[in-house]
Write a protein that holds these residues in place. Structure first.
Motif, PDB file in Angstrom:
ATOM      1  N   ILE A  15      66.876 -11.282  67.144  1.00  0.00           N
ATOM      2  CA  ILE A  15      67.181 -11.122  68.576  1.00  0.00           C
ATOM      3  C   ILE A  15      68.610 -11.618  68.848  1.00  0.00           C
ATOM      4  N   GLY A  16      68.959 -12.738  68.211  1.00  0.00           N
ATOM      5  CA  GLY A  16      70.318 -13.282  68.355  1.00  0.00           C
ATOM      6  C   GLY A  16      71.364 -12.336  67.789  1.00  0.00           C
ATOM      7  N   LEU A  17      71.031 -11.678  66.691  1.00  0.00           N
ATOM      8  CA  LEU A  17      71.981 -10.743  66.059  1.00  0.00           C
ATOM      9  C   LEU A  17      72.118  -9.477  66.907  1.00  0.00           C
ATOM     10  N   GLN A  18      70.992  -8.972  67.403  1.00  0.00           N
ATOM     11  CA  GLN A  18      71.048  -7.771  68.248  1.00  0.00           C
ATOM     12  C   GLN A  18      71.876  -8.030  69.511  1.00  0.00           C
ATOM     13  N   GLY A  19      71.770  -9.251  69.995  1.00  0.00           N
ATOM     14  CA  GLY A  19      72.517  -9.619  71.206  1.00  0.00           C
ATOM     15  C   GLY A  19      74.023  -9.485  71.031  1.00  0.00           C
ATOM     16  N   ARG A  34      80.430 -11.775  62.623  1.00  0.00           N
ATOM     17  CA  ARG A  34      80.766 -10.537  61.874  1.00  0.00           C
ATOM     18  C   ARG A  34      80.180  -9.323  62.580  1.00  0.00           C
ATOM     19  N   ILE A  35      78.938  -9.457  63.029  1.00  0.00           N
ATOM     20  CA  ILE A  35      78.294  -8.327  63.710  1.00  0.00           C
ATOM     21  C   ILE A  35      79.009  -8.037  65.033  1.00  0.00           C
ATOM     22  N   ALA A  36      79.353  -9.097  65.754  1.00  0.00           N
ATOM     23  CA  ALA A  36      80.055  -8.908  67.037  1.00  0.00           C
ATOM     24  C   ALA A  36      81.403  -8.227  66.801  1.00  0.00           C
ATOM     25  N   ALA A  37      82.119  -8.652  65.736  1.00  0.00           N
ATOM     26  CA  ALA A  37      83.433  -8.059  65.447  1.00  0.00           C
ATOM     27  C   ALA A  37      83.277  -6.581  65.096  1.00  0.00           C
ATOM     28  N   TYR A  51      80.835  -4.584  65.999  1.00  0.00           N
ATOM     29  CA  TYR A  51      80.443  -3.888  67.232  1.00  0.00           C
ATOM     30  C   TYR A  51      81.658  -3.629  68.117  1.00  0.00           C
ATOM     31  N   ASN A  52      82.475  -4.653  68.300  1.00  0.00           N
ATOM     32  CA  ASN A  52      83.639  -4.505  69.186  1.00  0.00           C
ATOM     33  C   ASN A  52      84.658  -3.522  68.625  1.00  0.00           C
ATOM     34  N   GLU A  53      84.744  -3.494  67.300  1.00  0.00           N
ATOM     35  CA  GLU A  53      85.704  -2.579  66.671  1.00  0.00           C
ATOM     36  C   GLU A  53      85.280  -1.115  66.851  1.00  0.00           C
ATOM     37  N   HIS A  54      83.979  -0.872  66.875  1.00  0.00           N
ATOM     38  CA  HIS A  54      83.505   0.522  66.850  1.00  0.00           C
ATOM     39  C   HIS A  54      82.825   0.989  68.132  1.00  0.00           C
ATOM     40  N   LYS A  55      82.730   0.134  69.115  1.00  0.00           N
ATOM     41  CA  LYS A  55      81.900   0.523  70.273  1.00  0.00           C
ATOM     42  C   LYS A  55      82.451   1.728  71.040  1.00  0.00           C
ATOM     43  N   HIS A  56      83.758   1.986  70.917  1.00  0.00           N
ATOM     44  CA  HIS A  56      84.295   3.144  71.652  1.00  0.00           C
ATOM     45  C   HIS A  56      84.519   4.348  70.741  1.00  0.00           C
ATOM     46  N   ASP A  57      84.112   4.244  69.466  1.00  0.00           N
ATOM     47  CA  ASP A  57      84.299   5.370  68.541  1.00  0.00           C
ATOM     48  C   ASP A  57      83.540   6.599  69.049  1.00  0.00           C
ATOM     49  N   ILE A  94      75.007   0.227  64.047  1.00  0.00           N
ATOM     50  CA  ILE A  94      74.924  -1.090  63.417  1.00  0.00           C
ATOM     51  C   ILE A  94      73.447  -1.310  63.116  1.00  0.00           C
ATOM     52  N   VAL A  95      73.159  -1.532  61.858  1.00  0.00           N
ATOM     53  CA  VAL A  95      71.771  -1.641  61.417  1.00  0.00           C
ATOM     54  C   VAL A  95      71.518  -3.058  60.911  1.00  0.00           C
ATOM     55  N   ILE A  96      70.448  -3.634  61.376  1.00  0.00           N
ATOM     56  CA  ILE A  96      70.068  -4.975  60.906  1.00  0.00           C
ATOM     57  C   ILE A  96      68.768  -4.846  60.120  1.00  0.00           C
TER      58      ILE A  96
END
Ligand code: SF4
Length: 293
Positions: free
Chosen positions: A134-138, A105-108, A110-116, A122-124
């Motif tokens: 660390i795994g989530l931040q990755g 979910r976090i990766a999706a 991130y990928n959806e908004h990384k070029h906004d 993204i806050v954890i």
């Protein structure tokens, strides 16, 4: 003296799954590497080490070749998979399915908004440096912002959208406090930004709090068994003590000595419980210690 082991204490499904994978592998090959402690419980790690499990760190992962490496339930960042693959190592993925879904979910997001243009944040909500975090931040190329307490919400940029996720073992109450804090900061900043908050806390831990409190309150003395490295053990023990101030933290039966042992033997009801990383056999050893002559 009535001794009761809390039937809800012990390994969660994620940890049980990773240990089962390790045991299956060890049964077939007698040798397996595990990246980091498979569970935050020294005694359980030692039991598996006797079967052939070898705990390694990230430096070791960079040097070993053509080996089988277990990833524990906390999950890992994508870089771990790349390093293992580059060195011809085979990953045995013990990541808990709940954590895996959260990573996806976090990766999706991130990928959806990384070029906004407005660069979403993204806050954890989690503990900095914890393996799961660390795994989530990755999943965000390490761009995710980690917040440990609701008060830290003030450090965010309230001109940019916020997508909030939580480490699976955080407190539900604290998470809701954080969401309320974010909402009020948005109002204070007269901001119109998007706030999407996803409650990704694992209920196998969250539900345990109330169950544990009820169990602890019904005992004269509570013996909480857990590992000193486990954050889940620290949190659950805190709840235990809140429900029953006569609660004591033990790492195993060897800690049950002197005045505490005498007090237990004089009590009517002694309750034994533990964290999601505490094996049942360890709680049973504490029970047996109480019954020894
Ligand atoms: S606490 Fe929940 S998310 Fe974490 S390993 Fe256990 S089952 Fe999985």
């Amino acid at each position: 003296m009535q001794i009761t082991i809390d039937p809800k204490s012990g390994f969660c499904a994620g940890v049980t799954g990773a240990i089962r994978r390790a045991e299956n592998e060890l049964q077939q090959t007698g040798q397996l590497y595990c990246l980091g402690d498979i569970v935050h419980n020294g005694q359980e790690v030692q039991r598996l080490e006797r079967l052939g499990l070898e705990t390694i760190d990230y430096d070791d992962l960079r040097t070993i070749r053509h080996a089988r490496v277990l990833l524990r339930a906390h999950g890992e960042p994508p870089s771990t998979y790349w390093i293992a693959e580059q060195n011809g190592n085979t990953i045995i993925d013990g990541t808990c399915p709940v954590v895996k879904r959260l990573q996806e979910r976090i990766a999706a997001t991130y990928n959806e908004h990384k070029h906004d243009e407005r660069r979403a944040q993204i806050v954890i909500f989690g503990k900095r440096g914890h393996a799961e975090v660390i795994g989530l931040q990755g999943q965000t190329n390490n761009t995710a912002i980690v917040i440990e307490k609701p008060e830290e919400a003030e450090t965010l940029d309230f001109s940019r959208p916020i997508y909030l996720f939580s480490q699976t073992t955080k407190s539900v109450e604290e998470y809701h406090r954080l969401v309320e804090k974010l909402k009020s900061e948005i109002i204070n900043h007269k901001s119109q930004i998007t706030l999407e908050a996803y409650d990704t806390i694992c209920r196998s831990v969250a539900n345990r709090v109330e169950q544990l409190k009820a169990f602890a309150a019904a005992q004269n003395i509570v013996l909480f068994v857990g590992g000193t490295k486990s954050s889940n053990a620290a949190v659950l023990f805190g709840h235990c003590r809140e429900a029953n101030p006569n609660s004591h933290f033990l790492t195993g039966a060897d800690d049950l000595t002197g005045e505490l042992l005498t007090a237990c033997r004089q009590a009517d009801r002694v309750g034994i419980c533990g964290a999601t990383s505490t094996p049942l056999w360890l709680m049973e050893q504490v029970r047996d210690r109480l019954s020894e002559d």
